[in-house]
Design an enzyme around this catalytic site. Structure first.
Site, PDB file in Angstrom:
ATOM      1  N   TYR A 142       0.821  -1.214   0.000  1.00 37.69           N
ATOM      2  CA  TYR A 142       0.000   0.000   0.000  1.00 37.69           C
ATOM      3  C   TYR A 142       0.854   1.263   0.000  1.00 37.69           C
ATOM      4  O   TYR A 142       0.383   2.344  -0.314  1.00 37.69           O
ATOM      5  CB  TYR A 142      -0.935   0.027   1.221  1.00 37.69           C
ATOM      6  CG  TYR A 142      -2.010  -1.042   1.197  1.00 37.69           C
ATOM      7  CD1 TYR A 142      -2.283  -1.774   0.049  1.00 37.69           C
ATOM      8  CD2 TYR A 142      -2.770  -1.318   2.325  1.00 37.69           C
ATOM      9  CE1 TYR A 142      -3.255  -2.754   0.020  1.00 37.69           C
ATOM     10  CE2 TYR A 142      -3.760  -2.301   2.309  1.00 37.69           C
ATOM     11  CZ  TYR A 142      -3.994  -3.014   1.152  1.00 37.69           C
ATOM     12  OH  TYR A 142      -4.962  -3.974   1.123  1.00 37.69           O
ATOM     13  N   LYS A 193       3.471 -15.469   1.321  1.00 34.62           N
ATOM     14  CA  LYS A 193       3.501 -16.300   0.113  1.00 34.62           C
ATOM     15  C   LYS A 193       4.948 -16.430  -0.342  1.00 34.62           C
ATOM     16  O   LYS A 193       5.348 -15.886  -1.365  1.00 34.62           O
ATOM     17  CB  LYS A 193       2.606 -15.695  -0.972  1.00 34.62           C
ATOM     18  CG  LYS A 193       1.164 -15.789  -0.570  1.00 34.62           C
ATOM     19  CD  LYS A 193       0.143 -16.353  -1.497  1.00 34.62           C
ATOM     20  CE  LYS A 193       0.479 -16.922  -2.805  1.00 34.62           C
ATOM     21  NZ  LYS A 193      -0.161 -18.253  -3.011  1.00 34.62           N
ATOM     22  N   ASP A 226      -2.927 -17.896   1.137  1.00 35.34           N
ATOM     23  CA  ASP A 226      -4.153 -18.410   0.515  1.00 35.34           C
ATOM     24  C   ASP A 226      -4.725 -19.564   1.341  1.00 35.34           C
ATOM     25  O   ASP A 226      -5.935 -19.635   1.589  1.00 35.34           O
ATOM     26  CB  ASP A 226      -3.926 -18.819  -0.949  1.00 35.34           C
ATOM     27  CG  ASP A 226      -2.678 -19.654  -1.155  1.00 35.34           C
ATOM     28  OD1 ASP A 226      -1.830 -19.716  -0.237  1.00 35.34           O
ATOM     29  OD2 ASP A 226      -2.541 -20.273  -2.231  1.00 35.34           O
ATOM     30  N   ASP A 250      -5.130  -7.226   5.649  1.00 35.69           N
ATOM     31  CA  ASP A 250      -6.357  -6.502   5.321  1.00 35.69           C
ATOM     32  C   ASP A 250      -7.452  -7.518   4.989  1.00 35.69           C
ATOM     33  O   ASP A 250      -8.579  -7.444   5.496  1.00 35.69           O
ATOM     34  CB  ASP A 250      -6.065  -5.598   4.108  1.00 35.69           C
ATOM     35  CG  ASP A 250      -7.120  -4.531   3.911  1.00 35.69           C
ATOM     36  OD1 ASP A 250      -8.085  -4.504   4.695  1.00 35.69           O
ATOM     37  OD2 ASP A 250      -6.980  -3.737   2.968  1.00 35.69           O
ATOM     38  N   ASP A 254     -10.635  -9.239   7.621  1.00 33.86           N
ATOM     39  CA  ASP A 254     -12.048  -9.102   7.262  1.00 33.86           C
ATOM     40  C   ASP A 254     -12.729 -10.467   7.174  1.00 33.86           C
ATOM     41  O   ASP A 254     -13.898 -10.605   7.550  1.00 33.86           O
ATOM     42  CB  ASP A 254     -12.209  -8.351   5.930  1.00 33.86           C
ATOM     43  CG  ASP A 254     -12.258  -6.842   6.137  1.00 33.86           C
ATOM     44  OD1 ASP A 254     -11.918  -6.394   7.260  1.00 33.86           O
ATOM     45  OD2 ASP A 254     -12.630  -6.119   5.202  1.00 33.86           O
TER      46      ASP A 254
END
Ligand code: NAD
Length: 366
Positions: A142, A193, A226, A250, A254
């Protein structure tokens, strides 16, 4: 008992209504001698824009810097849809996070037994769930440079975001996760990852080194991000603390949030670096939800996310774990008694107001 300095920034919309319940709780804690708080209050978001033409004033920033912790409500609303970009209500929140150096975002996902039916998963998978997602908040994709959209010679466009992490950034977030695990169930899953990203390779290596050197008493597992998402909806109770970068955090936070039902139930904390002299961290506590213009001013907001955020402040900034435990138990008790604000009430169930829920939680603490 040392007096603690707390800055309250209620903000806009329901931020003001839910913060009123925190003020009542503070008054209760001060009266009963469970804590000693000195509070200051200032404007943030649209309210600050209306008063000062910017989303947070320099005076409020100074107060935030001097406080032992900041309690933040929520900002924004349609009234400020057309204000200049730098003065938009959210800019106040971003400035606080940036200037206070709040690099660690703590997002607990707790499923109260009384609300297990509100989850999208089966009761047995989520009942009693208590996990903590630790998300890196100030680095990664970000913020990494270059970050741009350029037009190529052939007229096509090309967008670039850059995922960057340094050893230091990974070490400090890993320590936050391990420290939390020590006072919880002693398990950290580090999620990245490394199979396809260099930043994942470094992340895994640095977390492994911090663990080996400083936290041998905590169990560390590595999990691909994942797979972590998949496992969170498959068997969420296998997790205790999950640590991850800004982007994966992020999304995973959620996902975890939705295991527990309503937005009105979700607290969060953002912590900065430990001060070498005092050992204290800069910290800001806030509900995950926004200013909810659709219900603002109607007494419908659920104050539990904000009360539970204040509970995190009691635990992580003030070392008042006994008061924090009492607050958690009180929230659980009122829910078990069947008290519901509109967002968590099932069809046909009577809903109580923001003030009634706040008062019931405080009463249950007594
Ligand atoms: P929101 O979180 O404000 O509301 C989403 C939905 O959830 C609404 O239907 C709302 O009524 C409900 N809801 C939220 N909190 C609730 C609570 N405590 N009790 C009961 N119901 C609750 O998100 P939004 O509608 O997308 O955004 C509204 C405004 O808030 C926008 O201006 C947005 O930019 C801002 N926002 C601010 C923050 C923040 O201050 N941290 C976070 C998210 C959104």
């Amino acid at each position: 008992m040392a007096t603690q300095k707390l800055l309250l920034l209620p903000g806009d919309g329901i931020g003001v209504e839910v913060m009123a319940e925190v003020k009542r709780l503070i008054a209760f804690l001060n009266q009963t001698g469970l804590a000693s708080f000195e509070t200051e209050e200032d404007l943030v978001g649209g309210a600050a824009y209306d008063a000062h033409g910017k989303a947070i004033s320099e005076d409020a920033m100074k107060l935030a810097d001097q406080a032992d912790a900041v309690m933040f409500g929520a900002v924004g609303g349609p009234k400020w849809a057309d204000v200049p970009y730098e003065a938009r209500p959210e800019a106040g929140l971003l400035r606080l996070r940036k200037d206070l150096g709040l690099f660690a975002n703590l997002r607990p996902a707790v499923c109260y037994p009384a609300l297990a039916e509100a989850s999208s998963l089966k009761r047995e998978l989520v009942e009693g769930l208590d996990i903590m997602i630790v998300r890196e908040l100030t680095g990664g994709v970000y913020f990494g440079e270059p970050k741009e959209i350029v037009t190529l010679e052939n007229g096509e466009k090309r967008a670039v975001d850059t995922q960057v992490y340094t050893t230091h950034e990974i070490e400090r977030i890993a320590r936050v996760a391990f420290d939390l695990a020590k006072v919880r169930r002693g398990l950290v899953h580090s999620s990245e990852k490394h199979n396809v990203m260099k930043s994942g390779v470094l992340w895994k290596q640095v977390v492994t080194e911090v663990h080996k050197a400083e936290y041998a008493d905590v169990k560390l597992e590595h999990i691909l991000a994942d797979n972590c998402g998949m496992q969170l909806v498959r068997t969420p109770k296998q997790f205790d603390v999950i640590v991850c970068d800004n982007l994966f955090g992020d999304m995973l936070s959620d996902v975890a949030a939705m295991l527990t039902g309503s937005l009105g139930m979700l607290p969060s904390a953002a912590l900065g670096a430990e001060d070498a002299k005092t050992g204290k961290r800069k910290a800001m506590y806030e509900p995950v939800h926004g200013s909810a213009p659709d219900i603002a001013g109607k007494g419908l907001a659920n104050p539990i996310a904000t009360l539970a955020s204040f509970g995190m402040a009691l635990r992580y900034s003030f070392g008042l774990s006994e008061a924090a435990d009492r607050l958690d138990a009180a929230i659980s008790a009122v829910l078990s008694e069947g008290l519901r604000t509109k967002d968590i009430a099932s069809a046909g169930q009577n809903a109580v107001s923001t003030g009634e829920m706040g008062a019931a939680v405080i009463k249950a603490m007594g």
